[in-house]
Design an enzyme around this catalytic site. Structure first.
Site, PDB file in Angstrom:
ATOM      1  N   GLU A 142      29.170 -23.121   3.013  1.00 36.18           N
ATOM      2  CA  GLU A 142      29.255 -21.739   2.542  1.00 36.18           C
ATOM      3  C   GLU A 142      28.320 -20.841   3.333  1.00 36.18           C
ATOM      4  OE1 GLU A 142      28.126 -18.190   0.122  1.00 36.18           O
ATOM      5  OE2 GLU A 142      26.864 -19.808   0.879  1.00 36.18           O
ATOM      6  N   ASP A 178      25.700 -26.935   0.523  1.00 34.84           N
ATOM      7  CA  ASP A 178      24.825 -26.782   1.680  1.00 34.84           C
ATOM      8  C   ASP A 178      23.677 -25.830   1.365  1.00 34.84           C
ATOM      9  OD1 ASP A 178      26.900 -24.799   1.540  1.00 34.84           O
ATOM     10  OD2 ASP A 178      26.257 -24.055   3.499  1.00 34.84           O
TER      11      ASP A 178
END
Length: 379
Positions: A138, A73
């Site tokens: 994350e 991400d």
């Protein structure tokens, strides 16, 4: 792989707009890459469109298990018109490859994947196994790494490399992070009759004064040789509805960066004592919630994995600590000891910034370092 192919792989995944979601598209791309090199992989779904990726090869006949990890991400690009190049284009200008996530941390993710593919292609005999763990989410809560830990994908690891941008430090430790919200409840009244109400802003201000004083004492008393001191800040304040009404509710938010010498649990004790003291006062009604509660991570500075990277990197790159929280926090929550290195390509001061980029030379060199480190650790 040829240099051009290494670069194209990074460009391809930078072009995937995995902004706080849609990581499955990155997982699909990397799974296809692994398939071309005869590396088995599986996707572990967190939510629709959000899949972690696990890939592995090596021998089951003894030896260590080395995990390598990166997150898929990225954060929002902000106003894209302010970028010199479109943030999801992977444009190259000289030695710089631009785009959101180039530094944080798709260059590290790609470098690990390529290192695995090239080792497999070269037929390197590993005395153990290498496991690739690509995570979702994350940037907001480390949800992917926590899921992989919960489902047992890290139970048997002996070592872990997380390829976050840390080119100047071979990190084996990082600070913890706590985000909190304190709420004061009062009673509304007309501002011409303040004694008829209970001013929540006054009570929240009282908390802030006590909090700052208590945390200043902690900051002065505790220090970590690598991470420095605790950092504590009130960063957001809200309260009141209109200027001629006594506010019935007020909130503050804050962030605390913790160190092993004064961990999250001790910080909570400090805050709880403040709340208990203030709530004994007449009409005080203060409460707290913790939105993020990630502990500091500290593994062995002299582990074999740290020593390997110390030999492979430049003389001015030394073992140490970093402030940003990483997926290592989730893996370190296991009741298991393992070697840890946080090290990878990218500019350490560029994550989340405008015109994020990675040096192509840096990216390519880290692939080779990862290959050598894997071979050395699993020899």
């Amino acid at each position: 792989m040829e240099k051009a192919q290494r670069i194209k792989i990074l460009q391809d995944i930078v072009k995937i707009k995995s902004v706080n979601a849609h990581e499955k598209d990155v997982a699909d791309y990397l799974a296809d890459l692994f398939t071309k090199y005869d590396i088995e992989s599986k996707q572990v779904e967190y939510a629709k469109g959000r899949n972690n990726l696990v890939a592995e090869f090596g021998t089951n006949q003894g030896g260590k298990l080395l995990a390598v990890s990166g997150h898929m991400d990225v954060v929002e690009a902000g106003d894209e018109s302010e970028w010199d190049f479109p943030p999801f284009s992977g444009e190259i200008d000289g030695d710089k490859l631009y785009g959101r996530g180039t530094t944080d941390m798709k260059s590290g993710l790609a470098a690990l994947a390529i290192a695995m593919c090239e080792l497999k292609e070269e037929g390197i005999d590993l005395n153990g196994r290498i496991r690739f763990l690509a995570t979702v989410g994350e940037e907001i809560g480390r949800i992917g790494s926590k899921q992989l830990v919960k489902e047992g994908y890290a139970d048997d690891i002996d070592g872990l490399i997380i390829a976050e941008p840390s080119s100047s430090i071979i990190a084996y430790t990082h600070k913890g992070s706590m985000n909190f919200t304190v709420t004061a409840k009062g009673k509304s009244a007309h501002s011409s009759m303040p004694t008829e109400g209970i001013n929540a802003i006054n009570h929240i201000a009282d908390f802030v004064l006590h909090f700052n004083g208590a945390m200043d004492k902690v900051v002065n008393e505790y220090e970590n040789s690598e991470l420095g001191r605790v950092a504590a800040s009130v960063t957001v304040i809200n309260g009141g509805d209109q200027v001629n009404s006594i506010p019935a509710r007020a909130t503050i938010e804050g962030n605390i960066r913790t160190i092993p010498e004064f961990p999250n649990a001790e910080v909570k004790k400090v805050i709880d004592n403040i709340l208990d003291e203030l709530n004994q006062k007449e009409d005080y009604n203060l409460s707290i919630t913790y939105d993020v509660d990630d502990n500091a991570v500290e593994k062995a500075k002299d582990s074999s994995l740290v020593q390997i990277f110390d030999k492979l990197t430049a003389d001015d790159v030394k073992p140490g600590g970093i402030s940003p929280v990483t997926d290592a926090e989730a893996f370190a929550s296991m009741d298991k000891d393992f070697d840890l290195v946080i090290y990878g390509p990218g500019e350490e001061n560029l994550p989340h910034q405008l015109n994020e980029y990675v040096s192509i030379e840096d990216y390519l060199s880290k692939i080779d370092i990862f290959k050598e480190a894997i071979k050395e650790y699993l020899k």
